[in-house]
Design a protein around this motif. Structure first.
Motif, short mmCIF file in Angstrom:
data_model
loop_
_atom_site.label_atom_id
_atom_site.label_comp_id
_atom_site.label_asym_id
_atom_site.label_seq_id
_atom_site.Cartn_x
_atom_site.Cartn_y
_atom_site.Cartn_z
N GLN A 152 69.41 4.93 19.65
CA GLN A 152 68.14 5.30 19.38
C GLN A 152 68.16 6.57 18.43
O GLN A 152 67.14 7.43 18.81
N ASP B 110 62.55 6.70 24.53
CA ASP B 110 61.40 6.38 25.47
C ASP B 110 61.38 7.38 26.52
O ASP B 110 61.92 8.37 26.62
N GLU B 111 60.21 7.37 27.26
CA GLU B 111 59.77 8.41 28.31
C GLU B 111 61.01 8.76 29.11
O GLU B 111 61.25 10.09 29.38
N THR C 261 64.29 8.44 28.65
CA THR C 261 65.24 9.19 28.17
C THR C 261 64.91 10.57 27.80
O THR C 261 65.73 11.30 27.60
N ARG D 39 72.02 5.03 29.68
CA ARG D 39 71.42 5.55 28.64
C ARG D 39 72.47 6.52 28.01
O ARG D 39 72.55 6.58 26.67
#
Length: 207
Positions: free
Chosen positions: A7, A13-14, A16, A54
């Motif tokens: 990514q 995303d929130e 991360t 992540r």
């Protein structure tokens, strides 16, 4: 390849985002060695498993923190800036935001951490370069290439030119700030250094 790396060019995303923000805060307050994945997870308000889902390592997290810092060095409306300003003013505006950003206290602290750790942990230095300097060069080189295509500059290698512009922009002010000897009137010093850099760059590459 971890989710975070996949990514890297997209919006995170929130969760991360929370992890990267927590990592940045932890690295800045504790340094790289003392920062732990447990502490980062606690600060982010997520489980340690979520962090590892992540990011595979602390080094990767450090790289993500550097990249988020670099993203703030570029305006979100680059296309509008290019369309509304003469080429030299485009370079001046982007150069000013870049120099202001790298002289922010947190950006300086992350640079110091990377420099301190790089000798005994080369992967930290590589992470800083990959997600910092190299990433910025790749983002900014196309801007110079587009300005050259408009006839404003004579540039054959846009990435090399962006490195040269960066060198003109940063020194000696960046080293002075890193060593704790920034001028009292930093804003005036930034303006003066940007003006000098843009003028010299035009002498080298001006059409």
């Amino acid at each position: 390849m971890s989710e975070a790396r996949a990514q890297s060019e997209d919006e995170l995303d929130e969760k991360t985002q929370a992890i990267v923000a927590a990592a940045r805060k932890t690295f800045l307050s504790l340094g790289f060695d003392a920062a732990s994945m447990d502490q980062i997870a606690l600060t982010a308000g997520v489980s340690k498993r979520t962090v590892y889902n992540r990011f595979s390592s602390k080094e990767e997290l450090f790289g993500a923190a550097i990249m988020e810092t670099c993203k703030n060095l570029l305006p979100v409306n680059v296309d509008d800036i290019e369309a509304s300003l003469p080429p030299e003013e485009v370079v001046r505006k982007l150069a000013t935001q870049f120099l202001q950003g790298i002289l922010e206290p947190e950006a300086l602290s992350l640079r110091r951490i990377a420099a301190f750790e790089a000798e005994r942990k080369p992967e930290i230095g590589k992470a800083y370069l990959e997600h910092g300097s190299y990433w910025m060069a790749k983002q900014c080189a196309p801007i110079l290439a587009r300005l050259a295509a408009r006839g404003a500059y004579r540039i054959e290698d846009a990435e090399q030119a962006i490195w040269q512009l960066g060198a003109l922009l940063t020194e000696p002010l960046h080293t002075q700030a890193l060593m704790g000897d920034a001028p009292d009137d930093l804003s005036a010093a930034i303006d003066a250094q940007v003006n000098q850099a843009v003028t010299t760059f035009k002498k080298i590459y001006g059409a």
